[in-house]
Design an enzyme around this catalytic site. Structure first.
Site, PDB file in Angstrom:
ATOM      1  N   GLU A   1       0.838  -1.213   0.000  1.00  0.00           N
ATOM      2  CA  GLU A   1       0.000   0.000   0.000  1.00  0.00           C
ATOM      3  C   GLU A   1       0.867   1.254   0.000  1.00  0.00           C
ATOM      4  O   GLU A   1       1.719   1.442   0.882  1.00  0.00           O
ATOM      5  CB  GLU A   1      -0.933  -0.005   1.220  1.00  0.00           C
TER       6      GLU A   1
ATOM      7  N   LYS B   1      -7.943  -0.541  10.912  1.00  0.00           N
ATOM      8  CA  LYS B   1      -7.301  -1.031   9.670  1.00  0.00           C
ATOM      9  C   LYS B   1      -6.017  -0.250   9.437  1.00  0.00           C
ATOM     10  O   LYS B   1      -4.980  -0.804   9.065  1.00  0.00           O
ATOM     11  CB  LYS B   1      -8.280  -0.874   8.486  1.00  0.00           C
TER      12      LYS B   1
ATOM     13  N   HIS C   1      -1.843  10.480  -0.756  1.00  0.00           N
ATOM     14  CA  HIS C   1      -2.145   9.269  -1.520  1.00  0.00           C
ATOM     15  C   HIS C   1      -2.058   9.502  -3.015  1.00  0.00           C
ATOM     16  O   HIS C   1      -1.613   8.652  -3.765  1.00  0.00           O
ATOM     17  CB  HIS C   1      -3.563   8.778  -1.176  1.00  0.00           C
TER      18      HIS C   1
HETATM   19  C1  MEV Z   1      -5.895   3.548   4.674  1.00  0.00           C
HETATM   20  O1  MEV Z   1      -5.285   2.323   4.331  1.00  0.00           O
HETATM   21  C2  MEV Z   1      -5.938   3.700   6.156  1.00  0.00           C
HETATM   22  C3  MEV Z   1      -6.755   4.891   6.650  1.00  0.00           C
HETATM   23  O2  MEV Z   1      -8.062   4.853   6.079  1.00  0.00           O
HETATM   24  C4  MEV Z   1      -6.806   4.776   8.144  1.00  0.00           C
HETATM   25  C5  MEV Z   1      -7.764   5.753   8.797  1.00  0.00           C
HETATM   26  O3  MEV Z   1      -8.746   6.192   8.160  1.00  0.00           O
HETATM   27  O4  MEV Z   1      -7.543   6.018   9.989  1.00  0.00           O
HETATM   28  C6  MEV Z   1      -6.127   6.201   6.233  1.00  0.00           C
END
Ligand code: MEV
Length: 438
Positions: free
Chosen positions: A82, A278, A391
């Site tokens: 990722e 996550k 991102h």
């Molecule tokens: C993306 O892999 C993880 C996030 O969505 C975690 C979060 O929202 O705290 C950025």
């Protein structure tokens, strides 16, 4: 249907696959082989981790520098596909390195396993059997536990658990283990199976039982991946005013207000909690994979822990006191630094070397701190600039690589998309027009 597929050689398996699923494509055949390791001995090691292996599936292996934990600097290996995970971690590591760094502490390292069995009769007689046979059970498993005992581990306790109010005749022997620097799954499962076989012999032979009480059905003997007492805490702490950063475009107080609200939301809303956690596992899994540990086990355990009071909640929490901000995580992590893949996978070994060969306890502290760092970075972005900004840069890079853009083409496209939303079509169209002018 094909029978005997597992008996085919690796090349025969590829031939079968390509013939039946890729119309005999020689390109696919070449691609599958292209990912084999150059060194046949190394390839053999990978092939033997699993079954029916035909090639390797690569994942990026990155490193996070400047990770200060308990006053020691670490270079932390992360395996993740990722984008932004390593970048976010590196930023968080740098941020906290000038504010005291991460602190962590292992609460306990107890692992658990269960022998699930069905027995019908007078419960007090089963208890009497268990108590009077306790030492015999321990003696029966000694050939398996002796080595672990020499290393300071072994079986800590055995408990008879009555579950017959939930399922007729259902009992467990719950075993607690100390497995030192090993994750210990094989050790635990072997000991449990040995306890199961003891019960199958000793219960029918126990004089105090009636004929029907001499019947036992051992349903299964297996470790539990929920290890609430294999617990580690990590935290960061600084004065609230130290949280100010010019790039945040908000005061430290405003940042703290927004950040802590985001944590509270993940404590009360299950949808947000899932995404929040996550993100924590983005970091944790990265270390787990890099060090050859079992990320499925760690995830399953972490999520159960997050729901331990009946509602799934954030694994992190915060405290504000005496003008200070403290951000913390507490979770069970059953990890090993010896045995299993940790010693067999050449890159897992390298990761442990990079971390200066930590004990299992030290790896627990590193991993929990990385989870906390990842969560700090995610929440910080979410409540300030939003995460898409970071991102999108990586997303754009991935698209450009996919479209095989040259360095100069990348430069042109990057400048063009500086303030635009990145889409595959948009990038492809721009690249095509750039190429048509060349
Ligand atoms: C993306 O892999 C993880 C996030 O969505 C975690 C979060 O929202 O705290 C950025």
């Amino acid at each position: 249907m094909i029978s005997g597929f597992s008996k085919l050689s690796k090349v025969e398996k590829i031939d079968y696959l390509v013939e039946n699923y890729f119309s005999g494509s020689s390109r696919v055949k070449g691609d599958l082989k292209a990912f084999w390791h150059d060194n046949p001995n190394s390839q053999k090691v990978f092939d033997e981790f699993s079954e029916n292996t035909i090639t390797n599936f690569y994942s990026p292996y990155g490193v996070v520098p400047n990770f200060m934990l308990n006053d020691k600097l670490h270079m932390v290996p992360i395996v993740t596909e990722e984008s932004s995970v390593v970048a976010a971690l590196s930023k968080a590591a740098k941020f906290w390195s000038t504010r005291g760094g991460f602190k962590a502490q292992v609460v306990d390292t107890e692992k658990l396993g269960q022998v699930h069995f069905i027995w019908n009769g007078e419960k007090s007689k089963l208890e009497e059997f268990f108590n009077s046979n306790y030492e015999n059970i321990i003696a029966h498993i000694t050939p398996l536990t002796r080595n672990m005992e020499k290393r300071g581990g072994g079986v800590k306790s055995l408990t008879l658990v009555d579950m017959s109010d939930k399922e007729e005749g259902y009992f467990q022997i719950k075993a607690a283990f100390e497995t030192c620097d090993a994750m210990g799954a094989n050790f635990i499962n072997s000991v449990l199976e040995s306890i199961g076989s003891y019960l199958k012999t000793a219960i029918p032979a126990h004089d105090a039982f009636s004929d029907s009480e001499k019947e036992i059905q051992v349903v299964m003997c297996i470790l539990s991946n929920y290890t609430p007492n294999c617990l580690v805490k990590a935290w960061v702490e600084c004065g609230i005013e130290e949280l100010y950063e010019p790039s945040q475009e908000m005061s430290a107080d405003e940042f703290v207000e927004k950040f802590t609200r985001a944590v509270r939301i993940a404590q009360i809303d299950v949808h947000r909690a899932t995404t929040h956690n996550k993100g924590i596992f983005n970091g944790i899994d990265g270390v787990i994979l890099a060090t050859g540990n079992d990320f499925r086990a760690v995830e399953a355990c972490g999520h159960t822990h997050a729901a331990r009071d009946g509602q799934y909640r954030s694994l992190t929490n915060y405290k504000i006191y005496d003008g200070k901000f403290r951000f913390e995580i507490e979770l069970p992590l059953a990890l090993g630094t010896v045995g299993g893949l940790t010693n067999l996978h050449p890159l897992a070994k390298m990761s442990l070397d990079m971390l200066e060969n930590p004990s299992a306890k030290e790896l627990m502290m590193i991993t929990a701190s990385v989870g906390l760092a990842q969560n700090f970075a995610a929440l910080r972005s979410l409540v300030t600039s939003g995460i898409q900004k970071g991102h999108m840069k990586m997303h754009l890079m991935n698209i450009l690589n996919q479209l095989e853009a040259t360095e100069s083409e990348k430069e042109i496209v990057r400048t063009e998309f500086e303030h635009k939303v990145v889409s595959f079509k948009g990038v492809r169209d721009l690249l095509e027009s750039v190429r048509s002018l060349q």
